[in-house]
Design a protein around this motif. Structure first.
Motif, PDB file in Angstrom:
ATOM      1  N   ARG A  50      36.512  35.252  25.140  1.00 11.92           N
ATOM      2  CA  ARG A  50      36.368  35.498  23.720  1.00 11.92           C
ATOM      3  C   ARG A  50      35.220  36.460  23.464  1.00 11.92           C
ATOM      4  NH1 ARG A  50      36.787  29.750  20.753  1.00 11.92           N
ATOM      5  NH2 ARG A  50      36.670  31.135  18.971  1.00 11.92           N
ATOM      6  N   SER A  51      35.236  37.050  22.302  1.00 12.05           N
ATOM      7  CA  SER A  51      34.235  38.072  21.992  1.00 12.05           C
ATOM      8  C   SER A  51      32.816  37.506  21.947  1.00 12.05           C
ATOM      9  CB  SER A  51      34.570  38.750  20.649  1.00 12.05           C
ATOM     10  OG  SER A  51      34.586  37.798  19.615  1.00 12.05           O
ATOM     11  N   ASN A  52      32.672  36.187  21.729  1.00 10.31           N
ATOM     12  CA  ASN A  52      31.329  35.596  21.682  1.00 10.31           C
ATOM     13  C   ASN A  52      30.917  34.974  23.022  1.00 10.31           C
ATOM     14  OD1 ASN A  52      33.022  33.420  21.726  1.00 10.31           O
ATOM     15  ND2 ASN A  52      32.118  32.372  19.982  1.00 10.31           N
ATOM     16  N   GLU A  53      31.711  35.222  24.056  1.00 12.38           N
ATOM     17  CA  GLU A  53      31.366  34.743  25.394  1.00 12.38           C
ATOM     18  C   GLU A  53      30.895  35.902  26.251  1.00 12.38           C
ATOM     19  OE1 GLU A  53      35.255  32.956  26.171  1.00 12.38           O
ATOM     20  OE2 GLU A  53      34.304  30.971  26.104  1.00 12.38           O
ATOM     21  N   ARG A  54      30.084  35.617  27.235  1.00 16.22           N
ATOM     22  CA  ARG A  54      29.554  36.670  28.094  1.00 16.22           C
ATOM     23  C   ARG A  54      30.102  36.581  29.516  1.00 16.22           C
ATOM     24  NH1 ARG A  54      29.648  38.536  24.335  1.00 16.22           N
ATOM     25  NH2 ARG A  54      28.022  38.989  22.810  1.00 16.22           N
ATOM     26  N   GLU A  55      30.444  35.371  29.931  1.00 14.44           N
ATOM     27  CA  GLU A  55      30.930  35.198  31.298  1.00 14.44           C
ATOM     28  C   GLU A  55      31.865  34.003  31.334  1.00 14.44           C
ATOM     29  OE1 GLU A  55      27.932  35.717  34.344  1.00 14.44           O
ATOM     30  OE2 GLU A  55      28.820  34.101  35.539  1.00 14.44           O
ATOM     31  N   LYS A  56      32.878  34.121  32.209  1.00 13.58           N
ATOM     32  CA  LYS A  56      33.819  33.026  32.359  1.00 13.58           C
ATOM     33  C   LYS A  56      34.317  32.983  33.798  1.00 13.58           C
ATOM     34  CE  LYS A  56      37.110  30.788  29.382  1.00 13.58           C
ATOM     35  NZ  LYS A  56      37.959  30.948  28.195  1.00 13.58           N
ATOM     36  N   VAL A  63      34.878  36.735  35.115  1.00 11.47           N
ATOM     37  CA  VAL A  63      34.982  37.804  34.128  1.00 11.47           C
ATOM     38  C   VAL A  63      33.700  37.860  33.327  1.00 11.47           C
ATOM     39  CG1 VAL A  63      36.136  38.518  31.996  1.00 11.47           C
ATOM     40  CG2 VAL A  63      37.485  37.736  33.921  1.00 11.47           C
ATOM     41  N   THR A  64      33.232  39.062  33.090  1.00 14.55           N
ATOM     42  CA  THR A  64      32.092  39.255  32.204  1.00 14.55           C
ATOM     43  C   THR A  64      32.508  40.153  31.050  1.00 14.55           C
ATOM     44  OG1 THR A  64      31.295  41.181  33.429  1.00 14.55           O
ATOM     45  CG2 THR A  64      30.445  39.014  34.101  1.00 14.55           C
ATOM     46  N   LEU A  65      31.823  40.007  29.945  1.00 13.53           N
ATOM     47  CA  LEU A  65      32.099  40.805  28.765  1.00 13.53           C
ATOM     48  C   LEU A  65      30.784  41.254  28.157  1.00 13.53           C
ATOM     49  CD1 LEU A  65      34.190  41.885  26.682  1.00 13.53           C
ATOM     50  CD2 LEU A  65      33.877  39.721  25.449  1.00 13.53           C
ATOM     51  N   ASP A  66      30.670  42.536  27.922  1.00 15.48           N
ATOM     52  CA  ASP A  66      29.489  43.100  27.267  1.00 15.48           C
ATOM     53  C   ASP A  66      29.980  43.830  26.021  1.00 15.48           C
ATOM     54  OD1 ASP A  66      27.278  44.567  26.415  1.00 15.48           O
ATOM     55  OD2 ASP A  66      26.566  44.937  28.447  1.00 15.48           O
ATOM     56  N   THR A  67      29.881  43.164  24.884  1.00 15.82           N
ATOM     57  CA  THR A  67      30.415  43.758  23.662  1.00 15.82           C
ATOM     58  C   THR A  67      29.560  44.929  23.181  1.00 15.82           C
ATOM     59  OG1 THR A  67      29.288  42.041  22.398  1.00 15.82           O
ATOM     60  CG2 THR A  67      31.623  41.700  22.869  1.00 15.82           C
ATOM     61  N   SER A  73      34.297  43.215  33.132  1.00 16.08           N
ATOM     62  CA  SER A  73      34.583  43.358  34.551  1.00 16.08           C
ATOM     63  C   SER A  73      35.275  42.100  35.056  1.00 16.08           C
ATOM     64  CB  SER A  73      33.305  43.610  35.357  1.00 16.08           C
ATOM     65  OG  SER A  73      32.481  42.449  35.328  1.00 16.08           O
ATOM     66  N   LEU A  74      36.144  42.306  36.027  1.00 16.49           N
ATOM     67  CA  LEU A  74      36.845  41.209  36.689  1.00 16.49           C
ATOM     68  C   LEU A  74      36.442  41.231  38.149  1.00 16.49           C
ATOM     69  CD1 LEU A  74      39.075  38.985  36.910  1.00 16.49           C
ATOM     70  CD2 LEU A  74      40.697  40.842  37.378  1.00 16.49           C
ATOM     71  N   LEU A  75      35.907  40.130  38.613  1.00 10.26           N
ATOM     72  CA  LEU A  75      35.517  39.991  40.013  1.00 10.26           C
ATOM     73  C   LEU A  75      36.436  38.977  40.666  1.00 10.26           C
ATOM     74  CD1 LEU A  75      33.553  40.251  42.472  1.00 10.26           C
ATOM     75  CD2 LEU A  75      32.228  38.400  41.422  1.00 10.26           C
ATOM     76  N   ILE A  76      37.051  39.384  41.778  1.00  7.14           N
ATOM     77  CA  ILE A  76      37.846  38.459  42.587  1.00  7.14           C
ATOM     78  C   ILE A  76      37.065  38.246  43.876  1.00  7.14           C
ATOM     79  CG2 ILE A  76      40.047  38.005  43.727  1.00  7.14           C
ATOM     80  CD1 ILE A  76      41.321  40.076  41.866  1.00  7.14           C
ATOM     81  N   THR A  77      36.655  37.034  44.125  1.00  9.82           N
ATOM     82  CA  THR A  77      35.880  36.763  45.331  1.00  9.82           C
ATOM     83  C   THR A  77      36.791  36.348  46.479  1.00  9.82           C
ATOM     84  OG1 THR A  77      35.542  34.450  44.701  1.00  9.82           O
ATOM     85  CG2 THR A  77      33.883  36.044  43.980  1.00  9.82           C
TER      86      THR A  77
END
Lengths: 110, 118
Positions: A50-56, A63-67, A73-77
């Motif tokens: 969601r737009s008010n989240e930074r990482e999930k 996933v990280t989000l920088d509004t 970014s999507l990281l697959i480990t």
């Protein structure tokens, strides 16, 4: 015009390595979602932020989000051969339909 | 729950013909959206239907049309097919339409119909 732009367009890694894909967008969003597509088949929903989240996190996905930068970014480990697919980000823009980026083709080599 | 189903999975048509594709959404979902995917243009939004009404339409010519039935199943039709219409057509369903989505709502996609125009 396309809202989301993934980077890189193609990525090739060895099994066990991490894969990072980036997505940039242009307008305000309600949320951003990542999908996977195997060989021209349907899209599988991976994760929503969601737009008010930074990482999930979800399993091996982060996933990280920088509004402020309008980017995600999507990281697959610990990638596996089965992760070979195209990955798309999609933005949900408050009343408009999803806008997809061109996708990143990920190849995981055994 | 069963997922989104699309029929047929593959179609081969010739230029000038018309085609109808079908989509059955997830049970209880009333919003159906259609997308066209091509190597050159990527995923592009065609239109969205909710409760039998077209809510949004993408930038496609009038040859592309759709409808939705009272059971939420949707069809899209392409008339006077052109070579450039060759694509994967994807249908997605959602419980709410685009304008009503909350931050956690998403769309679920079907396997697609691969249309080849010769």
């Amino acid at each position: 015009s396309q809202q989301g732009e993934e980077d890189p367009q193609a990525l090739s890694i060895q099994e066990g390595e991490n894969a990072t894909m980036n997505c940039s967008y242009k307008t305000s969003i309600n949320n951003l979602q990542w999908y996977r597509q195997n060989s021209g088949r349907g899209l599988v929903h991976l994760i929503l932020i969601r737009s008010n989240e930074r990482e999930k996190h979800s399993g091996r996905l982060r996933v990280t989000l920088d509004t402020s930068k309008k980017s995600s970014s999507l990281l697959i480990t610990a990638s596996r051969a089965a992760d070979t697919a195209s990955y798309f980000c999609a933005t949900d823009n408050y009343g408009q339909n999803f806008v997809f980026g061109p996708g990143t083709r990920l190849s995981v080599l055994p | 729950k069963a997922g989104v189903t699309q029929t047929p999975r593959y179609l081969i048509k010739t230029r000038g013909q018309q085609v109808t594709l079908s989509c059955s959404p997830i049970s209880g979902h009333r919003s159906v959206s259609w997308y066209q995917q091509t190597p050159g243009q990527g995923l592009q939004f065609l239109f969205e239907y909710f409760s039998e009404t077209q809510r949004n339409k993408g930038n496609f010519p009038g040859r592309f049309s759709g409808r939705q039935f009272s059971n939420s199943r949707s069809e899209m039709n392409v008339s006077t097919l052109e070579l450039g219409d060759s694509a994967l057509y994807l249908c997605a369903s959602s419980s709410v339409p685009a304008g009503g989505r909350r931050g956690t709502d998403t769309q679920y996609f079907g396997p697609g119909t691969r249309l080849t125009v010769l």
